[in-house]
Design a protein around this motif. Sequence first.
Motif, PDB file in Angstrom:
ATOM      1  N   MET A 116       8.578  -8.674   0.424  1.00  0.00           N
ATOM      2  CA  MET A 116       9.074  -7.851  -0.683  1.00  0.00           C
ATOM      3  C   MET A 116       9.587  -8.675  -1.864  1.00  0.00           C
ATOM      4  N   GLU A 117      10.014  -9.896  -1.580  1.00  0.00           N
ATOM      5  CA  GLU A 117      10.581 -10.735  -2.654  1.00  0.00           C
ATOM      6  C   GLU A 117       9.675 -10.831  -3.874  1.00  0.00           C
ATOM      7  N   GLY A 118       8.407 -11.163  -3.613  1.00  0.00           N
ATOM      8  CA  GLY A 118       7.460 -11.328  -4.707  1.00  0.00           C
ATOM      9  C   GLY A 118       7.209 -10.011  -5.428  1.00  0.00           C
ATOM     10  N   LEU A 119       7.108  -8.932  -4.655  1.00  0.00           N
ATOM     11  CA  LEU A 119       6.844  -7.617  -5.253  1.00  0.00           C
ATOM     12  C   LEU A 119       7.970  -7.212  -6.186  1.00  0.00           C
ATOM     13  N   LYS A 120       9.209  -7.462  -5.748  1.00  0.00           N
ATOM     14  CA  LYS A 120      10.353  -7.096  -6.572  1.00  0.00           C
ATOM     15  C   LYS A 120      10.365  -7.932  -7.851  1.00  0.00           C
ATOM     16  N   LYS A 121      10.009  -9.216  -7.682  1.00  0.00           N
ATOM     17  CA  LYS A 121      10.074 -10.118  -8.825  1.00  0.00           C
ATOM     18  C   LYS A 121       8.979  -9.805  -9.862  1.00  0.00           C
ATOM     19  N   HIS A 122       7.738  -9.647  -9.373  1.00  0.00           N
ATOM     20  CA  HIS A 122       6.629  -9.559 -10.325  1.00  0.00           C
ATOM     21  C   HIS A 122       6.273  -8.143 -10.725  1.00  0.00           C
ATOM     22  N   GLN A 123       6.500  -7.187  -9.828  1.00  0.00           N
ATOM     23  CA  GLN A 123       6.052  -5.831 -10.148  1.00  0.00           C
ATOM     24  C   GLN A 123       7.229  -4.884 -10.317  1.00  0.00           C
ATOM     25  N   ASN A 124       8.427  -5.458 -10.404  1.00  0.00           N
ATOM     26  CA  ASN A 124       9.641  -4.664 -10.616  1.00  0.00           C
ATOM     27  C   ASN A 124       9.740  -3.458  -9.686  1.00  0.00           C
ATOM     28  N   ASN A 126      11.145  -1.090  -6.747  1.00  0.00           N
ATOM     29  CA  ASN A 126      12.438  -0.910  -6.084  1.00  0.00           C
ATOM     30  C   ASN A 126      12.262  -1.150  -4.590  1.00  0.00           C
ATOM     31  N   LYS A 127      13.375  -1.141  -3.890  1.00  0.00           N
ATOM     32  CA  LYS A 127      13.366  -1.517  -2.487  1.00  0.00           C
ATOM     33  C   LYS A 127      12.405  -0.652  -1.670  1.00  0.00           C
ATOM     34  N   HIS A 128      12.467   0.651  -1.952  1.00  0.00           N
ATOM     35  CA  HIS A 128      11.689   1.594  -1.163  1.00  0.00           C
ATOM     36  C   HIS A 128      10.194   1.364  -1.351  1.00  0.00           C
ATOM     37  N   ASP A 129       9.760   1.251  -2.611  1.00  0.00           N
ATOM     38  CA  ASP A 129       8.338   1.042  -2.888  1.00  0.00           C
ATOM     39  C   ASP A 129       7.859  -0.295  -2.320  1.00  0.00           C
ATOM     40  N   ALA A 130       8.701  -1.310  -2.491  1.00  0.00           N
ATOM     41  CA  ALA A 130       8.314  -2.636  -2.011  1.00  0.00           C
ATOM     42  C   ALA A 130       8.149  -2.617  -0.494  1.00  0.00           C
ATOM     43  N   ALA A 131       9.047  -1.912   0.192  1.00  0.00           N
ATOM     44  CA  ALA A 131       8.961  -1.841   1.655  1.00  0.00           C
ATOM     45  C   ALA A 131       7.659  -1.131   2.060  1.00  0.00           C
ATOM     46  N   GLN A 132       7.334  -0.084   1.308  1.00  0.00           N
ATOM     47  CA  GLN A 132       6.114   0.657   1.619  1.00  0.00           C
ATOM     48  C   GLN A 132       4.883  -0.237   1.432  1.00  0.00           C
ATOM     49  N   ARG A 133       4.900  -0.982   0.319  1.00  0.00           N
ATOM     50  CA  ARG A 133       3.784  -1.886   0.029  1.00  0.00           C
ATOM     51  C   ARG A 133       3.709  -2.986   1.103  1.00  0.00           C
ATOM     52  N   ALA A 134       4.870  -3.458   1.569  1.00  0.00           N
ATOM     53  CA  ALA A 134       4.881  -4.490   2.606  1.00  0.00           C
ATOM     54  C   ALA A 134       4.199  -3.977   3.869  1.00  0.00           C
ATOM     55  N   VAL A 135       4.473  -2.729   4.224  1.00  0.00           N
ATOM     56  CA  VAL A 135       3.825  -2.135   5.389  1.00  0.00           C
ATOM     57  C   VAL A 135       2.315  -2.081   5.182  1.00  0.00           C
ATOM     58  N   GLU A 136       1.892  -1.658   3.984  1.00  0.00           N
ATOM     59  CA  GLU A 136       0.450  -1.607   3.687  1.00  0.00           C
ATOM     60  C   GLU A 136      -0.190  -2.987   3.818  1.00  0.00           C
ATOM     61  N   LEU A 137       0.534  -4.003   3.287  1.00  0.00           N
ATOM     62  CA  LEU A 137      -0.017  -5.355   3.321  1.00  0.00           C
ATOM     63  C   LEU A 137      -0.184  -5.844   4.753  1.00  0.00           C
ATOM     64  N   LEU A 138       0.820  -5.584   5.586  1.00  0.00           N
ATOM     65  CA  LEU A 138       0.715  -6.020   6.979  1.00  0.00           C
ATOM     66  C   LEU A 138      -0.454  -5.318   7.657  1.00  0.00           C
ATOM     67  N   GLU A 139      -0.650  -4.071   7.309  1.00  0.00           N
ATOM     68  CA  GLU A 139      -1.764  -3.326   7.865  1.00  0.00           C
ATOM     69  C   GLU A 139      -3.090  -3.958   7.409  1.00  0.00           C
ATOM     70  N   LEU A 140      -3.124  -4.314   6.124  1.00  0.00           N
ATOM     71  CA  LEU A 140      -4.310  -4.934   5.532  1.00  0.00           C
ATOM     72  C   LEU A 140      -4.695  -6.232   6.248  1.00  0.00           C
ATOM     73  N   VAL A 141      -3.702  -7.019   6.626  1.00  0.00           N
ATOM     74  CA  VAL A 141      -4.017  -8.287   7.283  1.00  0.00           C
ATOM     75  C   VAL A 141      -4.106  -8.129   8.801  1.00  0.00           C
ATOM     76  N   GLY A 142      -4.086  -6.892   9.263  1.00  0.00           N
ATOM     77  CA  GLY A 142      -4.369  -6.639  10.668  1.00  0.00           C
ATOM     78  C   GLY A 142      -3.225  -6.880  11.620  1.00  0.00           C
ATOM     79  N   ILE A 143      -2.015  -6.535  11.200  1.00  0.00           N
ATOM     80  CA  ILE A 143      -0.879  -6.639  12.123  1.00  0.00           C
ATOM     81  C   ILE A 143      -0.543  -5.244  12.620  1.00  0.00           C
ATOM     82  N   PRO A 144      -0.598  -5.046  13.940  1.00  0.00           N
ATOM     83  CA  PRO A 144      -0.306  -3.723  14.494  1.00  0.00           C
ATOM     84  C   PRO A 144       1.171  -3.341  14.329  1.00  0.00           C
TER      85      PRO A 144
END
Lengths: 341, 309
Positions: A116-124, A126-144
């Motif tokens: 989330m650090e990078g997302l907050k820094k570069h894409q402004n 908020n915590k909730h959106d960044a957490a959601q995106r983090a979940v998507e990213l982990l899914e994208l790289v194949g982490i169950p």
Amino acid sequence: MLENILEIKDLRVSFETYAGEVQAVRGVNLELKKGEALAIVGESGSGKSVTSKSIMRLIPSPPGKFKSGEILFEGNDLLKLSEKSMQKMRGSEISMIFQDPMTSLNPTMTVGKQIMEGLKKHQNMNKHDAAQRAVELLELVGIPNPEDRIKQYPHQFSGGMRQRVVIAIALACNPKVLIADEPTTALDVTIQAQILDLMKDLQKKTNTSIILITHDLGVVANMAQRVAVMYGGKIVETGNVDEIFYSPKHPYTWGLLSSMPKLDSKSDELMAIPGTPPDLSNPPKGCPFAARCPHAMKVCTEHMPEYTELSETQKTACWLLDERAPKVEPPETIGVGGAQK
Amino acid sequence: MVAYILKRILYMLITFFVIVSLSFFAMKLLPGSPYRNAAKLGPELVAQLNHQYGFDKPIPVQYINYLNKVLHGDLGVSFQYEGRTVNSILASKVPVSADLGIEATIIGVLIGIILGAIAALRRGTWLDYGVMVIAVLGISVPSFILAQLMQYYFGVQLRWLPVAKWDGIESHIMPVIALAVGSVAVIARYMRNEMIGVLGSDYIDMARAKGLSRPAVVIKHAMRNSLVPIATIVIPSLMTVITGSLVIENIFAIPGIGDQFVSSIVTNDYPVIMGTTILFSIFFLVGIFLTDLAYGVIDPRIRVAGGDS
């Protein structure tokens, strides 16, 4: 002809040490096209990691120093940017995957927070959106079970899973260039294949340009379209994958290919290039490979050869390609048995 | 985690028992007598006093009796202060010492961490060398020398600060500095080394590669990881503070427990010696226990390892 996203012109990087100035990179020219995967290969100390860290401007200074050159990203020289502007580039436009996933994640911070650090820094975000995106990213790289996994710490992940997390962090802000510094070296073989497949798959999906630093020619054959062979702080040969594997012209590339273990080889012994890389605190005047080259001539030790353009894509710096040089056939041992494709 | 804590508490009790036993027998080996003018009292009176305090019984019996009393929270009555229980003496002295110790520790740890971090971030500059010179001086100059130098210059010559006593904030400054300098030095050195190691690690490069600013990298990534080992030396440095306070309290005439401890040993005031030892050991044991817990809070890897065992 595809557009260059990244262009390196005559890059020279040195390190000040007690023993004197070590010239790690000595005039490197490279270009990376949009959507392509370029591999930089070479043994330890050939300057490939320094080149890649230079692009991110992660060379510690002192002792590191850019002596000359330009690194153009979409036409802008990264070396001229202020530290602040560079921070905006890192992670958002250009990002990096490190070699050892066991040490490249902060042990005291949850994986989610690190993404989330990078997302907050570069894409402004908020915590909730960044957490959601983090979940998507982990899914994208194949982490169950990504929802649970983001709350965990790095030590709760295996090596391969950690490298997936590192990849997720690198891809978080959709960078245009991804530098992968030996992304599979620290992993065991089966995991290596998985991570490579993942990276290939992600490259297709996101159309990111990749610079792949490696000394593993198997990885090169698997991922890259183009290859730059580095030796002694210089690029000695570049070409597309087929040219490098099937018609290499530089004796160092021959040596690299010969030293790859072959499936059909009956010999127990691995081929090696005799000798050691040159001391870059006192770099040789001529071709850096001359001292180890079985075909070295007098001219090799005194003058650095110019690049000979063998095709639109293949360029080789070797005196053997001069018309006055004796004709030398590449050794049979370079046979492409090791290259899987 | 609960099992881990229970196990630690059991170990603490065992350690406590060993400390009490060893100090009891060691104390019995002390030369001298608890009676100030034993020669003038005459043998009959001494025998009568010995009987009254139970010293005529064999030492193992005295030991059992003492343990029994300690278990009931009774530390006995002082020989020197007529009619005052050890409990009440300790209760009146502890707040002063605690005040001194806490102030010195907080200041020592904070300044140590800050100086160490600055030295690491400015490695190889005059700032770094300056901090390290202070650290070497802080470790090698004993606190009582520093205390007396300060008393002389700031108290006697310049008259900026009171030479001794413990009232008003000005009177705290010199004893707290004298006590804290040792911990500042130790912690600054540790912090510098840890931080240099952490700053060279891959995850710091990784944090920078995300585009974080330098302060964010230092505070969020470097500081916390450097603090893990520091947590373990806070208690040893607290011990330095406490042992140091025995002397410092004497030099500055601070009416604390250290001052009391020294005079009770000089006068063979057995119950006060034992009471103070017990108090100190409880303090140390709890401190070490808390350190281990703090370790787990800072570093999640330890938290889990503890929970699994």
